[in-house]
Scaffold this active site. Structure first.
Site, PDB file in Angstrom:
ATOM      1  N   HIS A 106      -6.032   2.682   1.315  1.00 24.02           N
ATOM      2  CA  HIS A 106      -5.198   3.814   1.735  1.00 24.02           C
ATOM      3  C   HIS A 106      -5.752   4.573   2.950  1.00 24.02           C
ATOM      4  O   HIS A 106      -5.050   4.812   3.921  1.00 24.02           O
ATOM      5  CB  HIS A 106      -5.017   4.799   0.583  1.00 24.02           C
ATOM      6  CG  HIS A 106      -4.528   4.168  -0.687  1.00 24.02           C
ATOM      7  ND1 HIS A 106      -3.510   3.244  -0.694  1.00 24.02           N
ATOM      8  CD2 HIS A 106      -4.903   4.322  -1.975  1.00 24.02           C
ATOM      9  CE1 HIS A 106      -3.292   2.858  -1.949  1.00 24.02           C
ATOM     10  NE2 HIS A 106      -4.123   3.498  -2.740  1.00 24.02           N
ATOM     11  N   ASP A 152       0.904  -1.148   0.000  1.00 22.58           N
ATOM     12  CA  ASP A 152       0.000   0.000   0.000  1.00 22.58           C
ATOM     13  C   ASP A 152       0.943   1.198   0.000  1.00 22.58           C
ATOM     14  O   ASP A 152       1.577   1.499   1.018  1.00 22.58           O
ATOM     15  CB  ASP A 152      -0.892   0.016   1.244  1.00 22.58           C
ATOM     16  CG  ASP A 152      -1.900   1.143   1.166  1.00 22.58           C
ATOM     17  OD1 ASP A 152      -1.516   2.263   0.779  1.00 22.58           O
ATOM     18  OD2 ASP A 152      -3.083   0.926   1.473  1.00 22.58           O
ATOM     19  N   HIS A 153       1.077   1.847  -1.162  1.00 23.01           N
ATOM     20  CA  HIS A 153       2.178   2.818  -1.259  1.00 23.01           C
ATOM     21  C   HIS A 153       2.006   4.001  -0.312  1.00 23.01           C
ATOM     22  O   HIS A 153       2.949   4.718  -0.037  1.00 23.01           O
ATOM     23  CB  HIS A 153       2.410   3.267  -2.704  1.00 23.01           C
ATOM     24  CG  HIS A 153       1.318   4.099  -3.265  1.00 23.01           C
ATOM     25  ND1 HIS A 153       0.202   3.555  -3.839  1.00 23.01           N
ATOM     26  CD2 HIS A 153       1.168   5.442  -3.325  1.00 23.01           C
ATOM     27  CE1 HIS A 153      -0.595   4.529  -4.243  1.00 23.01           C
ATOM     28  NE2 HIS A 153      -0.031   5.686  -3.947  1.00 23.01           N
TER      29      HIS A 153
END
Ligand code: NAD
Length: 478
Positions: A235, A172-173
């Site tokens: 996110h 999950d950047h």
């Protein structure tokens, strides 16, 4: 500090994500000396290319997406020399022998699954069949990790057939973003905040991730997903966890992920009137969502605002307002902790409400500020004003901030280091779907129609009402 030598195989190495993010990111880590010259990157995709053809493709990718460093000609040549390519079919036999022959003994093996999730099972299976993966190999997977609880479980199950949880890195950047990690440094590195970090002192929390872009070329994919699946389930949920979790005993994968999981599991189910869905309209000069998604009857949301609550002692009764959307007024992401009013003001005649607000800005101007109340300068008596104690990282930290690796770079280096702290564990992903599934099912059952909003605004008016009716207001998107 350089990481140990590795062989990184990127399945889908010719795809958009690989060319735009993964390889430019690796190039920057190479220039920074973190990737040693004996490490290699092997692109593996369907296209019929040789190593030279792949290097040319990546050279172009870096020129386009690599930023200012892409002009370092010597560095680029050295980096490209570390690249190899195998033309492979994930679901067939072509290429696997060749890949197996390329792998070197004694170096870390990592496999980036930058392909559609439908191919994960085939890749995992063939990596094993051909003896390419060893017990220490890592695999990296991207969002979307499922589209509901059942599909996420099925994916976890498929991966678990061949890999231990300790080998699986679900990206999950957002967790790789500098500011997000700073959130933990601020919370757990200062004595100042933690004592106030609960329902006694916090009025509410706001998390906003606003984009100015629409769905553009991704309309087909996005229309089957929507803001809840595409942004909230992963996110925003991760940001909420980091804000709300109990202090882990150690900043380490197991401890951190245990605490995040507890937060997700403690989320209350949400009532329909605590959610606002929106879809951008056309304001004359740009296409509407429905036009961009090429679906004139689409009910998919490009905006969502909701009021969540966490049922535990720390957060009882504290609303967590989350919102995210496309085609909004500005590209603006922020987490704001809004503290309660003073119990009593000693300043007569000062009617205004003064509040401390801790704001963690992801973009623009990454940084942290704390709104404090001070005396208005001058002879006017004790008049109070609110001003930010502002720390924009680029000014406060200068070059250090500029040189910080971007989210993808940092996360890929963490994969090589074997550090899973900033990756999602399988049970976390499932718990997040277990919370969003009934919400989405409710919309589908009711044929819920999203509210239209004009591009360039802060979303539908109903989203403002979500807070207004409780005497609160969103922070400005600017
Ligand atoms: P893409 O369509 O641009 O690339 C797909 C890649 O997969 C190509 O390299 C193709 O050759 C390869 N491929 C397809 N079928 C194959 C097969 N049978 N055998 C071997 N290789 C095969 O896709 P993308 O945009 O790079 O996305 C890759 C994955 O990452 C997707 O799951 C996507 O959802 C996810 N993702 C992408 C982005 C992004 O910004 N592009 C962001 C987040 C997540």
């Amino acid at each position: 500090i350089p990481v140990e030598p590795f062989d990184l195989v990127i399945f889908g190495g010719t795809g958009d994500l690989a060319r735009r993010k993964i390889l430019p990111g690796l190039f920057r880590r190479f220039l920074a000396g973190q990737m040693t010259p004996d490490s290699r990157i092997i692109g593996a995709a369907r296209a019929d290319l040789d190593a030279q053809g792949y290097r040319d493709m990546i050279r172009q990718g870096i020129a386009e997406f690599g930023g200012p460093e892409s002009t370092d000609g010597d560095g680029l040549a050295q980096f490209l020399a570390r690249l190899d390519y195998v033309s492979i079919d994930a679901t067939g036999e072509a290429g696997w022998q060749q890949l197996s022959g390329l792998m070197r003994p004694g170096v870390i093996r990592a496999f980036y699954f930058s392909v559609a999730p439908a191919l994960f099972g085939a890749l995992a299976e063939r990596l094993h069949q051909h003896g390419i993966a060893d017990p220490d190999s890592r695999i990296v997977v991207e969002k979307p990790f499922g589209r509901d609880l059942d599909s996420a479980r099925a994916l976890n199950h498929t991966l678990a057939e061949h890999f231990r949880e300790g080998q699986i890195y679900r990206i999950d950047h957002y967790l790789g973003k500098e500011t997000v990690q700073n959130l933990m440094a601020v919370r757990f590195g200062n004595i100042l905040f933690e004592p106030l970090w609960n329902h006694h002192y916090v009025d509410h929390i706001q998390i906003t991730v606003a984009e100015t872009v629409g769905v553009e070329g991704r309309g087909g994919y996005y229309d089957k997903s929507g803001a809840m699946r595409d942004m909230v389930q992963n996110h925003l949920m991760q940001l909420l966890c980091l804000i709300a979790m109990e202090p882990p005993s150690l900043f380490e994968a197991g401890a951190v992920r245990d605490e995040k999981l507890k937060v997700i599991r403690a989320l209350k189910p949400i009532a329909a009137h605590h959610i606002v869905r929106g879809q951008y309209d056309s304001n004359g000069d740009g296409p509407s969502y429905r036009e961009e998604a090429d679906n004139p009857r689409s009910f998919t949301e490009s905006f969502i605002a909701l009021r969540a609550e966490i049922a535990n002692w720390r957060w009882a009764g504290v609303p967590f307002y989350l919102r995210t959307g496309k085609k909004l007024r500005a590209r603006h992401s922020e987490i704001a902790v809004v503290f309660k009013d003073l119990p009593h003001s000693i300043f007569e005649g000062d009617e205004k409400r003064h509040r401390n607000i801790l704001s963690i800005r992801l973009q623009p101007n990454e940084g942290i500020d704390l709104q404090v109340t001070i005396k208005e300068p001058g002879p006017g008596g004790m008049r109070l004003i609110d001003r930010p104690l502002d720390m924009t990282f680029a000014t406060a930290l200068g070059e250090e901030a500029a040189e910080a690796p971007d989210a993808y770079e940092r996360l890929i280096m963490d994969v090589i280091r074997g550090n899973q702290t900033l990756f999602m564990r399988g049970d976390e992903v499932e718990a997040a779907w277990a919370w969003t599934d009934p919400i989405i099912a409710g919309w589908e059952r009711r044929n819920d129609v999203p509210k239209l909003y004009d591009p360039g605004t802060s979303g539908p008016d109903d989203s403002l009402m979500l807070l207004h009716r409780e005497g609160r207001r969103w922070r400005e998107i600017r």
